[in-house]
Design a protein around this motif. Sequence first.
Motif, PDB file in Angstrom:
ATOM      1  N   GLU A 142       3.337  -3.318  -9.124  1.00 52.24           N
ATOM      2  CA  GLU A 142       3.180  -3.053  -7.690  1.00 52.24           C
ATOM      3  C   GLU A 142       2.611  -1.658  -7.423  1.00 52.24           C
ATOM      4  O   GLU A 142       1.912  -1.448  -6.438  1.00 52.24           O
ATOM      5  N   ARG A 143       2.919  -0.715  -8.310  1.00 54.91           N
ATOM      6  CA  ARG A 143       2.426   0.646  -8.082  1.00 54.91           C
ATOM      7  C   ARG A 143       1.217   0.967  -8.953  1.00 54.91           C
ATOM      8  O   ARG A 143       0.839   2.124  -9.103  1.00 54.91           O
ATOM      9  N   GLY A 144       0.602  -0.064  -9.548  1.00 59.37           N
ATOM     10  CA  GLY A 144      -0.562   0.154 -10.395  1.00 59.37           C
ATOM     11  C   GLY A 144      -0.243   0.978 -11.628  1.00 59.37           C
ATOM     12  O   GLY A 144      -1.127   1.638 -12.192  1.00 59.37           O
ATOM     13  N   ASN A 145       1.016   0.948 -12.053  1.00 61.67           N
ATOM     14  CA  ASN A 145       1.485   1.698 -13.219  1.00 61.67           C
ATOM     15  C   ASN A 145       1.216   3.194 -13.090  1.00 61.67           C
ATOM     16  O   ASN A 145       1.042   3.903 -14.094  1.00 61.67           O
ATOM     17  N   TYR A 146       1.184   3.668 -11.845  1.00 58.89           N
ATOM     18  CA  TYR A 146       0.910   5.084 -11.571  1.00 58.89           C
ATOM     19  C   TYR A 146       2.153   5.716 -10.950  1.00 58.89           C
ATOM     20  O   TYR A 146       2.666   5.226  -9.944  1.00 58.89           O
ATOM     21  N   ALA A 299      -6.270   3.996 -14.140  1.00 53.34           N
ATOM     22  CA  ALA A 299      -7.357   3.084 -13.777  1.00 53.34           C
ATOM     23  C   ALA A 299      -7.383   2.726 -12.302  1.00 53.34           C
ATOM     24  O   ALA A 299      -8.432   2.803 -11.652  1.00 53.34           O
ATOM     25  N   SER A 300      -6.257   2.299 -11.756  1.00 49.63           N
ATOM     26  CA  SER A 300      -6.255   1.829 -10.365  1.00 49.63           C
ATOM     27  C   SER A 300      -6.456   2.973  -9.389  1.00 49.63           C
ATOM     28  O   SER A 300      -7.234   2.873  -8.432  1.00 49.63           O
ATOM     29  N   THR A 301      -5.777   4.105  -9.624  1.00 50.79           N
ATOM     30  CA  THR A 301      -5.824   5.233  -8.688  1.00 50.79           C
ATOM     31  C   THR A 301      -7.147   5.982  -8.738  1.00 50.79           C
ATOM     32  O   THR A 301      -7.692   6.359  -7.695  1.00 50.79           O
ATOM     33  N   HIS A 302      -7.695   6.200  -9.940  1.00 48.77           N
ATOM     34  CA  HIS A 302      -8.871   7.061 -10.078  1.00 48.77           C
ATOM     35  C   HIS A 302     -10.174   6.325 -10.366  1.00 48.77           C
ATOM     36  O   HIS A 302     -11.254   6.883 -10.155  1.00 48.77           O
TER      37      HIS A 302
END
Length: 471
Positions: A142-146, A299-302
């Motif tokens: 759910e948090r994009g593993n971030y 990956a998801s955030t940046h």
Amino acid sequence: MTFGQRLRHLRRARELTLTDLGRRVGRAPSQLSLLENGKREPKLSLLTSLAKALEVSVDELLSRQPPSRRAQLEIALEEAQRDPVYRSLDLPHLKVGKRVPNDVLEHLVGLYGELKRRHVKPTATPEEARRANAELRRAMRERGNYFPEVEREAQRTLDAVGYRGGALSQGMILSIVTNTGFTLRYVQDLPRSVRSVTDMRNRRIYLKRESLGMHTPRTILLQTLGHFILGHGNPRDFADFLRQRVEANYFAAAVLIPERTAAPYLQEAKRERDLSVEDLRDVYSVSYEMAAHRFTNLASTHLDLVCHFVRNDETGIIYKAYENDGLVFPTDSSGAIEGQRMCRYWSGRQVFASPDRYSIYYQYTDKPNGTHWCVAHVDPSRERNFAITLGVPYQESRWFRGRETTNRNKSQCPTGECCLRPPAELAERWEGMAWPSARAHSHVLAALPPGTFPGVDETDVYAFLDRYATD
């Protein structure tokens, strides 16, 4: 209980007796005594009268914060005595009067806390452990593993020792240890059930100079420090134990591959359509597994990418997995992925059959819900080999090195039977004529080991610390 304590505190602060306060609000002293002892709840009209008589607001009167440390201890002891664990001691109820010193209350509440901790040991059956792990994976997806809060702590740690970029040197890591108030000792007789031992009394961390897969000594050291920097306490239960391990592992990776430098590096590689896990590994001098897992953090955030990550052995058993790209893993009834066997046509198993299993292996795999592009690599270890896979949906493969591969497979898993059953012709020749002797996996039948830190032999750890305490 808290309301009663606040009422008594405010009344005594104004030097009023129960009779005095009762006269002001039109209630008998006995009724007010029931309120102060937590045996009755006040009506709204009485609350308003009490607040006016004591010259405070209703909100202050209803505050859930105990008015003093003494009040907090009295509440804690009263609640403890109502607990079935405390009652099982078959002790008479202790009424706390004014003459009972605060340090006595501190001792009693502290003893109850330890009694409760020992009674509710963070153990789990295999089913409970799998459910806890499945829930943790869901939260990570759910948090994009971030984990931004862990990223911040990692950056503060690096800033404190003057890190500027590149692979983290051993000297820089030792500076982090010193800056955190610890010293480091390398030993050869570390208990077999642990990766490190920390002596909290003398602020020492003990390590052994050996690598355990991706867990090199410096990684283990940073994971250990992560627990303290992130403010972890003794795990409340197995789910809390898992969460703390994930956060400590994340912290170590975020220190070794810092967001501040790694994110721009990956963004440039994406612009060049040349993303690769092996480059990230080489630039920061980490294991392939850590580089691949760290890629999922950023990956998801940046990079505006979704992806998946898998660690499996040669038989296809999954040991670690993460996805936010729609890949459907095999799961058990609890939703857990770990312990399941992946399809034999996925890249994580095909890499073991490639001509050079220790080279980078690329593959497209057509699956029921779409095609994924994956890069797999076998990380050799002393005991067994594990394959590390990073994958993305087909349309995202254009950003990666290796996208031109001609390796392609088709899979109907996890709902199909493309690899769950032997080919019909093979089964026809051998069905009923084979009797394999399976390897025993006794851990599947047993509950997880007891203790605050499951699997750790506390006797070995305490004896170890005793040996080194006077050094």
